[in-house]
Design a protein around this motif. Sequence first.
Motif, PDB file in Angstrom:
ATOM      1  N   ASP A 281     -32.929 -93.828 -49.238  1.00  0.00           N
ATOM      2  CA  ASP A 281     -34.363 -94.009 -49.004  1.00  0.00           C
ATOM      3  C   ASP A 281     -35.249 -93.610 -50.180  1.00  0.00           C
ATOM      4  OD1 ASP A 281     -34.133 -91.280 -48.969  1.00  0.00           O
ATOM      5  OD2 ASP A 281     -34.710 -91.015 -46.882  1.00  0.00           O
ATOM      6  N   GLY A 282     -34.638 -93.146 -51.252  1.00  0.00           N
ATOM      7  CA  GLY A 282     -35.430 -92.729 -52.406  1.00  0.00           C
ATOM      8  C   GLY A 282     -36.036 -91.345 -52.266  1.00  0.00           C
ATOM      9  N   VAL A 283     -35.827 -90.720 -51.128  1.00  0.00           N
ATOM     10  CA  VAL A 283     -36.413 -89.394 -50.871  1.00  0.00           C
ATOM     11  C   VAL A 283     -35.323 -88.328 -50.782  1.00  0.00           C
ATOM     12  CG1 VAL A 283     -37.801 -88.035 -49.266  1.00  0.00           C
ATOM     13  CG2 VAL A 283     -38.335 -90.462 -49.633  1.00  0.00           C
ATOM     14  N   HIS A 284     -34.292 -88.613 -49.984  1.00  0.00           N
ATOM     15  CA  HIS A 284     -33.191 -87.668 -49.800  1.00  0.00           C
ATOM     16  C   HIS A 284     -32.032 -88.077 -50.703  1.00  0.00           C
ATOM     17  CE1 HIS A 284     -35.631 -87.583 -46.105  1.00  0.00           C
ATOM     18  NE2 HIS A 284     -35.423 -86.282 -46.174  1.00  0.00           N
ATOM     19  N   TRP A 285     -31.650 -87.195 -51.603  1.00  0.00           N
ATOM     20  CA  TRP A 285     -30.694 -87.537 -52.654  1.00  0.00           C
ATOM     21  C   TRP A 285     -29.411 -86.743 -52.515  1.00  0.00           C
ATOM     22  CZ3 TRP A 285     -31.616 -91.459 -56.002  1.00  0.00           C
ATOM     23  CH2 TRP A 285     -32.929 -91.960 -56.049  1.00  0.00           C
TER      24      TRP A 285
END
Lengths: 318, 320
Positions: free
Chosen positions: A196-200
Amino acid sequence: MKWHKIGKIFDPSQHALPNGCESFAQSPQALVCDDHVRIYFSTRARDASGKFLSHVAYVDMDRALERILRVADHTVLPLGELGAFDEHGIFPINPVRHGDKVLAYTTGWNRRVSVSVDTAIGLAVSTDGGRTFAREGAGPVLAQSLHEPCLVGDGFVQAIDGVFHMWYIFGTGWKRYAPDAAPDRTYKIGHATSSDGVHWTKEEARQIVADRLGPDESQALPTVTEIDGRHHMFFCYRQSSDFRTNAGRGYRIGHAWSDDLHNWIRDDDQIPLAIEPGAWDGDMQCYPHVFKVDERICLLYNGNEFGRHGFGLALLER
Amino acid sequence: MFIWKKLGKVFTPQEVPGRDWLREFAQAPATLVFDDYVRVYFSCRPGPDANGQYVSYSAWVDLDRRDLTRVLRVAEQPILPLGGLGEFDEFGTYPVSVARDGDLVRAYYAGWTRCESVPFNVAIGMATSSDGGATFSKAGRGPVLSYTQHEPFVLSGPKIRRFDGGWQLFYIAGRKWKLVDGRAEPVYKIRMATSSDGLHWLPANRDLIESRVEPDEAQASPDVIHANGKYHMFFCYRYSSNYRGKEFGYRIGYASSLDLVTWTRDDAKAGLGVSGSGWDDEMVSYPHVFELDGRTYMAYLGNGVGRFGFGLAVLDGELE
């Protein structure tokens, strides 16, 4: 690969910059728009103590990268709050188009006592086409972790086949190279993925690009693009000590390639940017950013003094 | 209201000879029960440096299981070294909380670094002991719980628990730095994260305990114990300003929960307040509640947030 150097295309001393900034246009990174290319960079003001604060600004250029259309005269993204990871600077900023928003992966700087600084990677979002950004939370999306003890920064993000990939750097430690010297840092290029581009999810301290200068090589600012079906990464590298004024130990641009986004083969010979003594980039070449516009593959980068005097352009000859 | 009978101060760091790193403070007590003794981990400090600044270490003291006021031995060395140059725990390892994991003992500790605009930042590290909790090795040079979007700084005060075979970490996260008379004071709230392996943590990203005395109330030491079908949390709280004295200093609060998610605060029930005189007559803080041989005890700090040691109280009755 053969690169044609166009020369310096932006000189910060020739423009009014926001936030009281006067010099430096570091780490240029492009957002291609319909009728222009917006190039974000970090520029510097001084605070009351005389220390630098890095602020984000941008310049809009025509799609041929020949004419400057306008320079931002407003605050693009304010610095972080007291005690936050990005209180003392945002450098660099990586813009990524995502639907009708523009995501920005920022590197926030905060000053320390025993060492000069620590960094972490934040996320800000623009809903006005990249004119201004607002942070998603006061803290970072990627920071120090169990085996990456310091200096997480320089995030460069691309969505490939539905997966967000981030190439970034992590510190391997600080070291005093002489008893009375200030500590110097070493960092290497790593990789993380996200849905999601937030949680890496980090690969946690896996150095993905081999050293050329040995363990004291610092690698910075990875940028990745696909050329003829192969992934190419450009970055800059230097010795970890005595690199600021000793041209022989300062930043040069390196290169690696991969066919699977996992194994990277270092091959600096594919990026022979000529070193011309006395030129704006004759002592140092650093902070590369590669992007495509109108069938051209463009390389933005900084020259001497880490970009104090601006950034330049090279084009891939095909 | 719980009725606690105070047993007095049981450990005084100033009385321990021969340890330069243990001059004063015995903060944030946390227990590990053995057959013959109760090992109480605490955090302490050597004397201040030339600038008046402290580093902190963690260590343990063994108390006689049959008489908890009797000190058997004190660790010869800190359980963890300070971190290296530029690392998150370069200037302190405080506090520490331990839990058994098979034959191992795992310690979660807060690591302190020093900053320029605010005095410090804190993140939570992990270390493992294979000698029954006497010495520990760090799992890595970095933290297992660090700053995130919604917990931007000052992750501290870890309390590790193993309810229902999982791993729960109760801790505090900084909400903001508040300038009080030109000095940056941290405001922090009680939070929680869960994990299946004790290494990879999923923060709940919410405050567990509503603030009571003021919106900027600082909360610390979220100490959770399960008894009689519910979870009991003892913690401490203080005002955001002028909290180094009696009026606005730390007090011990209480909350309960059936599911670890929804907590009902009821400080009136906590039952352990400041004494009329003595070592804990200005403030009480950093509670740790544990059961031993059919009784329930609280270890806690008194005046000066543990500068002169910690004490014990025993509960009259049960936690319910």
